[in-house]
Design a protein around this motif. Structure first.
Motif, PDB file in Angstrom:
ATOM      1  N   ALA A 187       0.827  -1.208   0.000  1.00 55.44           N
ATOM      2  CA  ALA A 187       0.000   0.000   0.000  1.00 55.44           C
ATOM      3  C   ALA A 187       0.860   1.256   0.000  1.00 55.44           C
ATOM      4  CB  ALA A 187      -0.937  -0.006   1.207  1.00 55.44           C
ATOM      5  N   SER A 188       2.044   1.179   0.584  1.00 56.46           N
ATOM      6  CA  SER A 188       2.953   2.322   0.591  1.00 56.46           C
ATOM      7  C   SER A 188       3.366   2.704  -0.822  1.00 56.46           C
ATOM      8  CB  SER A 188       4.201   2.001   1.425  1.00 56.46           C
ATOM      9  OG  SER A 188       3.877   1.831   2.787  1.00 56.46           O
ATOM     10  N   GLY A 189       3.616   1.695  -1.675  1.00 57.80           N
ATOM     11  CA  GLY A 189       3.958   1.975  -3.066  1.00 57.80           C
ATOM     12  C   GLY A 189       2.831   2.666  -3.804  1.00 57.80           C
ATOM     13  N   VAL A 190       1.588   2.262  -3.515  1.00 55.06           N
ATOM     14  CA  VAL A 190       0.432   2.906  -4.134  1.00 55.06           C
ATOM     15  C   VAL A 190       0.322   4.358  -3.658  1.00 55.06           C
ATOM     16  CG1 VAL A 190      -2.082   2.863  -4.359  1.00 55.06           C
ATOM     17  CG2 VAL A 190      -0.784   0.714  -4.355  1.00 55.06           C
ATOM     18  N   ALA A 191       0.534   4.570  -2.358  1.00 57.57           N
ATOM     19  CA  ALA A 191       0.472   5.930  -1.809  1.00 57.57           C
ATOM     20  C   ALA A 191       1.541   6.818  -2.436  1.00 57.57           C
ATOM     21  CB  ALA A 191       0.643   5.889  -0.287  1.00 57.57           C
ATOM     22  N   VAL A 192       2.736   6.269  -2.619  1.00 62.29           N
ATOM     23  CA  VAL A 192       3.814   7.026  -3.258  1.00 62.29           C
ATOM     24  C   VAL A 192       3.432   7.375  -4.700  1.00 62.29           C
ATOM     25  CG1 VAL A 192       6.169   6.828  -4.183  1.00 62.29           C
ATOM     26  CG2 VAL A 192       5.694   6.170  -1.815  1.00 62.29           C
ATOM     27  N   GLY A 193       2.890   6.398  -5.433  1.00 59.40           N
ATOM     28  CA  GLY A 193       2.497   6.648  -6.816  1.00 59.40           C
ATOM     29  C   GLY A 193       1.445   7.739  -6.936  1.00 59.40           C
ATOM     30  N   HIS A 194       0.427   7.701  -6.076  1.00 61.10           N
ATOM     31  CA  HIS A 194      -0.622   8.726  -6.116  1.00 61.10           C
ATOM     32  C   HIS A 194      -0.066  10.109  -5.737  1.00 61.10           C
ATOM     33  CE1 HIS A 194      -3.421   5.731  -7.042  1.00 61.10           C
ATOM     34  NE2 HIS A 194      -3.869   5.416  -5.828  1.00 61.10           N
ATOM     35  N   THR A 195       0.850  10.128  -4.770  1.00 58.83           N
ATOM     36  CA  THR A 195       1.453  11.399  -4.370  1.00 58.83           C
ATOM     37  C   THR A 195       2.271  11.994  -5.507  1.00 58.83           C
ATOM     38  OG1 THR A 195       1.554  10.683  -2.051  1.00 58.83           O
ATOM     39  CG2 THR A 195       2.967  12.524  -2.689  1.00 58.83           C
ATOM     40  N   LEU A 196       3.011  11.146  -6.209  1.00 53.80           N
ATOM     41  CA  LEU A 196       3.802  11.627  -7.344  1.00 53.80           C
ATOM     42  C   LEU A 196       2.897  12.104  -8.479  1.00 53.80           C
ATOM     43  CD1 LEU A 196       6.733   9.042  -7.421  1.00 53.80           C
ATOM     44  CD2 LEU A 196       6.777  11.415  -6.624  1.00 53.80           C
ATOM     45  N   ASP A 197       1.734  11.482  -8.635  1.00 52.07           N
ATOM     46  CA  ASP A 197       0.751  11.971  -9.619  1.00 52.07           C
ATOM     47  C   ASP A 197       0.382  13.422  -9.314  1.00 52.07           C
ATOM     48  OD1 ASP A 197       0.574   9.569 -10.966  1.00 52.07           O
ATOM     49  OD2 ASP A 197      -1.212   8.882  -9.907  1.00 52.07           O
ATOM     50  N   GLN A 198       0.040  13.670  -8.046  1.00 48.84           N
ATOM     51  CA  GLN A 198      -0.376  15.011  -7.634  1.00 48.84           C
ATOM     52  C   GLN A 198       0.771  16.006  -7.737  1.00 48.84           C
ATOM     53  OE1 GLN A 198      -1.871  14.197  -3.655  1.00 48.84           O
ATOM     54  NE2 GLN A 198      -3.961  14.001  -4.409  1.00 48.84           N
ATOM     55  N   LEU A 199       1.946  15.570  -7.332  1.00 47.21           N
ATOM     56  CA  LEU A 199       3.121  16.446  -7.374  1.00 47.21           C
ATOM     57  C   LEU A 199       3.462  16.837  -8.806  1.00 47.21           C
ATOM     58  CD1 LEU A 199       5.506  17.622  -5.579  1.00 47.21           C
ATOM     59  CD2 LEU A 199       6.785  15.599  -6.310  1.00 47.21           C
ATOM     60  N   ALA A 200       3.438  15.869  -9.711  1.00 52.50           N
ATOM     61  CA  ALA A 200       3.752  16.143 -11.113  1.00 52.50           C
ATOM     62  C   ALA A 200       2.738  17.095 -11.734  1.00 52.50           C
ATOM     63  CB  ALA A 200       3.802  14.830 -11.893  1.00 52.50           C
ATOM     64  N   ALA A 201       1.459  16.899 -11.423  1.00 46.42           N
ATOM     65  CA  ALA A 201       0.416  17.793 -11.957  1.00 46.42           C
ATOM     66  C   ALA A 201       0.598  19.207 -11.425  1.00 46.42           C
ATOM     67  CB  ALA A 201      -0.962  17.254 -11.577  1.00 46.42           C
ATOM     68  N   TRP A 202       0.971  19.318 -10.156  1.00 45.43           N
ATOM     69  CA  TRP A 202       1.205  20.631  -9.542  1.00 45.43           C
ATOM     70  C   TRP A 202       2.369  21.344 -10.225  1.00 45.43           C
ATOM     71  CZ3 TRP A 202       5.354  21.382  -5.636  1.00 45.43           C
ATOM     72  CH2 TRP A 202       5.359  22.678  -5.107  1.00 45.43           C
TER      73      TRP A 202
END
Length: 225
Positions: A187-202
């Motif tokens: 689940a940590s890997g999924v959380a990291v992936g979603h966070t990077l999605d948001q960071l990249a969009a920002w």
């Protein structure tokens, strides 16, 4: 009595204190790799839609992600009661989460092609600087099987003008499939992936309108809670 023993055994399993291999011995330490759960092709720019040329000319320096002393090691963290944290005894990350997150972040941003990405090592001059801090990163096990809670603070600075352009706080809560370290790691890997999605969009939102080197004063966006 059996019910009490079962609950106690489950609690010990969460802490990594016993083994369920049927042999009755101490469990071996397992090292988990923290990964970006988003596939590489999904995080790449779409063919035929290259990144904005002006943005692509900028160099983004990315500092290693910092964290508090409690998280600045290779141990997986869990919480069974509010306001407390503990370490899994027989589970480790292969690298400190802050260092690993920074490597995954650079790799993701480099694949997207919006900026020329480099580590902030002092050898490369940059236009922008990304400073991140891992505020929370643990298995919230107050209920079974729980969820991974990740909170990341990100600052984007204009190195030319020595100005803070924006600050954001990204938060993820990802359900854990199994009530153990393996489930928490996945689940940590999924959380990291979603966070990077948001960071990249920002970061992609800082196009020519949001950041113009010819302007006397850069646009400063408000801080998100």
């Amino acid at each position: 009595m059996k019910k009490i023993l079962s609950v106690a055994a489950l609690a010990l399993a969460l802490a990594g204190c016993i083994s369920f291999d049927g042999k009755g011995g101490a469990a071996p330490t397992i090292h988990y790799v923290l990964d970006d759960a988003v596939p590489a092709d999904a995080a790449a720019p779409t063919a035929g839609t290259p990144a904005d040329a002006t943005v692509a000319q900028r160099t983004l320096l990315v500092l290693d992600t910092t964290s508090s002393g409690f998280y600045d090691n290779d141990q997986l963290v869990f919480s069974r009661t509010p306001g407390t944290r503990g370490y899994y005894q027989f589970a480790r990350w292969t690298e400190r989460p802050g260092k690993r997150f920074a490597d995954l972040m650079r790799s993701r941003l480099d694949r997207l092609g919006s900026y020329r990405v480099a580590a902030a090592s002092g050898q490369v001059r940059g236009d922008l600087l990304l400073d991140t801090e891992l505020i929370e990163f643990y298995h919230d096990a107050r209920s079974q099987p729980g969820q991974v809670h990740l909170v990341l603070r990100a600052d984007l600075l204009d190195l030319k003008r020595r100005t803070l352009l924006d600050r954001r706080v990204f938060e993820q809560r990802v359900p854990v499939a199994t009530y153990d370290a393996a489930g928490a790691a996945a689940a940590s890997g999924v959380a990291v992936g979603h966070t990077l999605d948001q960071l990249a969009a920002w970061l992609a939102s800082f196009g020519q309108t949001a950041y113009n080197p010819e302007r006397n004063t850069p646009t400063i966006r408000g801080e998100s809670p």
